[in-house]
Design a protein around this motif. Structure first.
Motif, PDB file in Angstrom:
ATOM      1  N   ILE A  18       7.579  27.230  47.069  1.00 33.22           N
ATOM      2  CA  ILE A  18       8.845  27.977  47.010  1.00 33.22           C
ATOM      3  C   ILE A  18       9.309  28.025  45.556  1.00 33.22           C
ATOM      4  CG2 ILE A  18      11.241  28.047  47.798  1.00 33.22           C
ATOM      5  CD1 ILE A  18      10.278  26.206  50.132  1.00 33.22           C
TER       6      ILE A  18
ATOM      7  N   GLY B 265      13.029  23.494  50.770  1.00 32.52           N
ATOM      8  CA  GLY B 265      12.548  24.315  51.891  1.00 32.52           C
ATOM      9  C   GLY B 265      12.395  23.448  53.119  1.00 32.52           C
TER      10      GLY B 265
ATOM     11  N   ILE C 206      15.271  28.172  53.020  1.00 33.92           N
ATOM     12  CA  ILE C 206      15.211  27.886  51.575  1.00 33.92           C
ATOM     13  C   ILE C 206      16.644  27.807  51.059  1.00 33.92           C
ATOM     14  CG2 ILE C 206      14.384  28.677  49.323  1.00 33.92           C
ATOM     15  CD1 ILE C 206      12.197  30.236  50.836  1.00 33.92           C
TER      16      ILE C 206
ATOM     17  N   TRP D 202       8.004  32.805  48.261  1.00 33.63           N
ATOM     18  CA  TRP D 202       7.367  31.748  49.048  1.00 33.63           C
ATOM     19  C   TRP D 202       5.972  32.168  49.468  1.00 33.63           C
ATOM     20  CZ3 TRP D 202      10.958  35.150  50.813  1.00 33.63           C
ATOM     21  CH2 TRP D 202      10.629  35.929  51.923  1.00 33.63           C
TER      22      TRP D 202
END
Length: 1116
Positions: free
Chosen positions: A804, A740, A750, A771
């Protein structure tokens, strides 16, 4: 005294001389009455007892005999006299008893069928032939018959009868189709000994219209054909209602079910049977069974084991054959038929009978008047044969009496024979299976000895082998034989030599000293005869360099060497064989004097190569094996079994390993759905393994191929297996390399490495991207995206940490829970400059810079480090302001100080500091100014010596290019160098800084000087520059030297000096070669200026250095 060896004294041969027995026996049997002496007839040739003739050719009945006087011949037919003169078609060969019946012009062979016997007669007796049975061969036609079509169900048994016509001799039977192609046979379908074709069970492919039995009559070279048989095999499922209604079960061949069933015998019938065979024939036993599945046949002997070397299996083990059968082979033999549903057995009781065979056959007997002798006729058989005697073809019971003869069963004893006792005796041994007839004469003669072997015969024998010297003889009474060596030699002793009954002298191991002349002497009461025999011993032929085992790769060249040593009087011939046969007629094979070369070797060249060296007396051979190796042939017959969702079993058949064992198999796969045409490594298995359990992934259309590997490399790939598509499933794994990073201050990008088609495990591959801020309380935000490799989250705060995760999914479901990865939103430029920047000057070329760190929040990104910009603004010495390029040093991480190297002394510098993140640089700190102190100057730019005179030299120079401060003065040092390169005293001279020229006076004339020159500042002395120069020569002195050179004493002195210099040069040369130093160099090193030392900079902390010009930069 001579040692006499009386003959016939029987000698016992040792086992080491066993190979000679056959040769000696042949010579013994060859001791016959010479044809120039009176003797009874002897039959030498006759037709076979059972004589089958070709009715299309003339009949020839052989009867040949010898005797003295020559015998006359007569014939009987069917027991009565056969008057040849009355039959115009029959002629007798002149001087022979052989008959020829001319039936090709007229007459029929059948007319001359019968039993014929030949008699050969002279004044000493009569010999008779066997009973010769004449029969013409027959090859009758097949009986006409109407054959109905055979219809039967799949799986039933079937026997197609042949029943060939009776011929003479019996025909050979075989089955073919209309195209004269032999019908294939197997464990299920085979031909019996009687010619019938047996089906253990039928299959639909057995349906055909042309099952034809053929009978071949070899004697007449004719083939007879039976009417074709039509067979239709149907399945019960194929019968429709109409056929079932109009076709009763009885119209089918048999009424057995087509279902699986245990075996039953088609032949022989029942549980037991009997078989009788004659001794010496081939015993053939047969068992053929039907059943479903097809039965397998096994054989055992109930009361013993089958003879190993005489037992053979024929017709897919349905026929057991024992060759050269004897009475010991009688007994019970059992055949067993077995399939998965059961087993049955049949016992065959075998009895071996025997026609008569000889134990001792009667031999011709030569006696002198008054001697005794015996005729023995001993035979065996089953049943035991009856022995009967005939005299000159007449039963001995009705023959004239002879007082010297006495009959005792199978033996006739003779005593005190006279010339009238000469006759031919016949012995007949017979039983129900045949008879034996032998002629043996008794010949009463009185003859002195004679040697039958040619005089002065030369024998050549190889050393260390037996030597056999022949001395064939005849005499009546039987002579005694003795041997001598050399003209005056004594009789040979029995302990060294072997003397055989036929007169042959054997030297068991002939040596070189065995060479010479041998004399054979034969004596009886009527006289004496002798003969000389010559013996030469030769060196054996030897192969001193034998061919050696070779392993070569296909396509290469190989050679075999064969060097032969032989007796110089013998001429050897060397030939090469491959697998005991002649070499192929191929240009790739070349043979020279002692070498065989095979080029471009192929698989067929592998085998045993033999070098054979032949002479007229011996031969030797040596062999070597050639193994042709190559990479293996590809595996074949790939098969997939045990097909499951995640595994499958692959099996294959290895190809030929080409004489190099297979060490492993490599298995590859192709995914025809996602990557057609691209093969991937699957696994490897050991070379002894031909199956592999393979792990599979879902939703892949697999094909497999296999490669074999040996020491030479890998084979070509096999043909691809059948395709196997596995079922779809949820993904097994999630994307990798998840990151990310923001591309802008307000976003989060991402990214991930997506799954490939093989890893997708099913259709509809997507990714669930989630996320949330790391330090916040927000819930996860998720988005399902297509099969891509990145997703951009917009509107994020600048440089905030995010958690993430990316999860794969397809139409079948989700992959396992993914790992959480830490990322950050986009960076922005730093907001604050470093503070409290100050500089510490370490020396004239080095400075240390310190600063305070920037607050982390103001960096707004990942801290990359700090960057110092610095540049030289003006020179302190010239005060000449000019702009120069900026230089940059970057210090990684969170360092708060660093060293600036490579500064110029006595210079004015300016610098500032900036913080750096992933986005770029922040604002610059306020400029800081610092000055570097003076340093030592560089060397003067040049130094020249001009205007040399007798006692002066003038020096000119250019100031240092980098004075690095204010020059205070120059230092000049100099010293003379004499003719031997030794340095004189050093003179030190100070020169003002504003001078660029200086004259040295009061120097020595014609002298070389070395100068050391350097500049100085307040910081010290700089690097020196050196130079050498020579003052000029005085003309008056030069003139005096010319005058001196004309003097004789000076010339002598110079010659002595020259010689001395030459010696010194040689010594110097030797020292130099041993690593010595050149003297001038030593002197220079010894007199280097001690005040001049190299400059060193202090150590410090240095960063990444960059030089900035107006428009570009470069790394330092």
């Amino acid at each position: 005294m001579q040692l006499k060896i009386m003959m016939p004294k029987k000698k016992h041969l040792s086992a080491g001389r066993a190979p000679l027995i056959l040769f000696l026996c042949q010579m013994i049997s060859a001791l016959e009455v010479p044809l120039d002496l009176v003797q009874p007839p002897t039959i030498t040739q006759q037709s076979p007892k059972d004589y089958i003739i070709d009715p299309r050719e003339n009949i020839v009945i052989q009867c040949e005999a010898k005797g003295k006087p020559p015998p006359s011949f007569s014939w009987t037919r069917n027991g009565t006299h056969f008057d040849i003169d009355k039959d115009p078609l029959v002629t007798m060969k002149s001087g022979s008893g052989t008959l020829t019946v001319n039936i090709m012009s007229e007459g029929k062979a059948e007319t001359y069928e019968g039993v014929y016997q030949c008699t050969a007669r002279n004044e000493r007796g009569a010999a008779i032939s066997n009973n010769i049975v004449i029969r013409p061969s027959r090859s009758p036609l097949w009986t006409k018959e109407k054959l109905e079509r055979i219809t039967l169900r799949n799986g039933q048994s079937l026997v197609l009868p042949c029943r060939p016509p009776v011929g003479l001799p019996p025909p050979i039977i075989f089955w073919m189709d209309n195209s004269f192609q032999r019908l294939p046979q197997s464990e299920r379908v085979s031909q019996g000994l009687n010619g019938d074709l047996y089906f253990s069970n039928v299959l639909p492919e057995d349906t055909r219209e042309d099952y034809i039995c053929y009978a071949r009559f070899n004697h007449t070279q004719t083939i007879q054909q039976k009417q074709p048989i039509s067979v239709k095999v149907i399945s019960v499922d194929e019968l429709n209602d109409t056929i079932a209604a109009n076709l009763s079960d009885t119209e089918f061949y048999g009424a057995k079910s087509h279902r699986e069933r245990p075996p039953t015998f088609l032949t022989p019938e029942g549980n037991a049977s009997r078989k009788e065979e004659l001794r010496g024939n081939v015993l053939s036993l047969e068992c053929i069974a039907e059943g479903l599945p097809t039965p397998v046949i096994y054989w055992i002997k109930e009361d013993g084991s089958l003879p190993i070397n005489r037992t053979f299996y024929r017709n897919f083990k349905k026929t057991l054959q024992i060759v050269q059968v004897t009475e010991a082979d009688s007994g019970n033999y059992q055949c067993i038929a077995k399939n998965a549903l059961g087993a049955i057995h049949h016992t065959i009781s075998v009895t071996v009978k025997a026609a008569p065979y000889w134990i001792i056959a009667p031999q011709n007997l030569v006696l002198s008047p008054g001697e005794d002798g015996t005729l023995i006729c001993r035979a065996n058989g089953n049943p035991k044969p009856r022995i009967s005697w005939l005299l000159n073809g007449v039963p001995i019971e009705i023959a004239p009496d002879d007082p010297s003869r006495k009959i005792d069963g199978d033996t006739i004893i003779f005593s005190n024979v006279q010339e009238r006792s000469s006759a031919v005796y016949q012995c007949n041994a017979s039983n129900e299976y045949g008879y034996l007839l032998a002629n043996a004469f008794v010949n009463v003669l009185a003859e002195p000895p004679r040697i039958l072997t040619s005089a002065d015969t030369l024998y050549q024998v190889i050393a260390n082998r037996p030597a056999l010297l022949d001395c064939a003889f005849f005499g009546s009474p039987l002579p005694t034989i003795e041997w001598f060596k050399g003209a005056k030699g004594s009789a040979l002793r029995e302990d060294i030599y072997v003397l055989h009954e036929n007169g042959t002298l054997e030297i068991p191991v002939a040596q070189k000293d065995s060479t010479g002349t041998y004399t054979c002497v034969a004596r009886n009461k009527l006289g004496m005869a002798k003969n000389d025999i010559h013996l030469e011993i030769k060196d054996p032929t030897r192969i001193i360099k034998q061919p050696e085992y070779a392993v070569v790769q296909r396509g290469s060249t190989v050679s075999f060497e064969c060097i032969v040593k032989h007796d110089h009087t013998l001429i050897p011939t060397v030939m090469w064989l491959k697998d005991h046969r002649e070499l192929p007629s191929d240009g790739r094979f070349t043979v020279d004097e002692d070498r065989l070369v095979v080029a471009d070797v192929n698989d067929d060249d592998g085998g045993t190569y033999t070098c054979v060296a032949n002479t007229t007396l011996d031969n030797v051979s040596a062999s070597a094996v050639l193994s042709v190796v190559d990479v293996p042939n590809p595996p074949f017959d790939l098969e997939l079994t045990d097909q499951l969702d995640r595994s499958v079993q692959l099996s294959w058949t290895p190809g030929d390993d080409n004489n190099s064992p297979i060490t492993k198999f490599i298995i590859e796969y192709e995914d025809a759905m996602h990557e057609p045409g691209l093969w991937h490594h699957q696994t490897e298995v050991p070379g002894a393994q031909t199956t592999a359990q393979l792990k599979l992934s879902p939703y892949v259309n697999y094909s497999f191929r296999v490669m074999a590997v040996n020491s030479l490399g890998r084979s070509l790939p096999s043909e691809a297996s059948e395709q196997y598509l596995t079922k779809a499933a949820e993904p097994d794994k999630n994307p990798t390399a998840v990151e990310g990073l923001g591309s802008e201050p307000d976003n989060l990008v991402i990214t991930w490495k997506p799954l490939n088609g093989f890893e997708s495990n099913g259709p509809g591959l997507q990714y669930k991207v989630s996320w949330r801020q790391k330090d916040g309380d927000d819930e996860w935000t998720s988005m399902v995206v297509a099969d891509v490799s990145k997703y951009i989250v917009s509107g994020t705060p600048t440089f905030v940490p995010y958690l993430i995760k990316v999860q794969a999914l397809n139409d079948a479901g989700f992959a396992p829970e993914p790992a959480v990865v830490l990322g950050h939103s986009g960076e922005d430029l730093p907001m604050v400059a470093p503070g409290n920047v100050h500089v510490n000057v370490v020396n004239s070329t080095l400075a240390e810079v310190h600063w305070d760190p920037v607050p982390l929040k103001s960096i707004r990104g990942h801290l990359q480090g700090y960057r110092i910009y610095y540049w030289k603004a003006q020179s302190s010495s010239t005060r000449n302001r000019r702009h120069i390029e900026k230089k940059i040093l970057t210090f990684q991480g969170s360092k708060t100080h660093g060293m600036l190297p490579g500064l110029e002394p006595f210079s004015h510098y300016t610098l500032n500091v900036r913080v750096v993140n992933g986005k770029g640089e922040g604002p610059a700190s306020p400029d800081r100014v610092f000055n570097t102190p003076e340093g030592v100057p560089s060397a003067p730019s040049s130094l020249k010596i001009v205007n040399p005179t007798l006692d002066s030299l003038t020096l000119e120079w250019e100031p240092p290019s980098h004075p690095n401060g204010v020059l205070t003065e120059y230092t000049l040092k100099y010293q003379p160098i004499n003719s031997t390169h030794e340095l004189g005293p050093l003179v030190d001279l100070k020169i003002p800084a504003n001078k660029t020229r200086w004259t040295l006076k009061n120097l020595n004339f014609s002298t070389r000087y070395k100068f050391y020159f350097y500049a100085q500042t307040a910081a010290g002395s700089g690097n020196q520059i050196t130079e050498e120069a020579i003052t000029t020569v005085d003309e008056a002195m030069a003139s005096r030297q010319v005058d001196i050179a004309t003097q004789g004493w000076f010339i002598g002195l110079m010659c002595a000096v020259a010689l001395l210099i030459l010696i010194l040069l040689i010594v110097c040369f030797i020292r130099r070669n041993k690593g010595g130093k050149y003297p001038v160099k030593e002197k220079e090193d010894a007199h280097a200026d001690p005040e001049i030392q190299p400059m060193k900079e202090d150590d410090g902390t240095f960063g990444e250095y960059r030089l900035f010009s107006l428009v570009s930069s470069a790394s330092f």
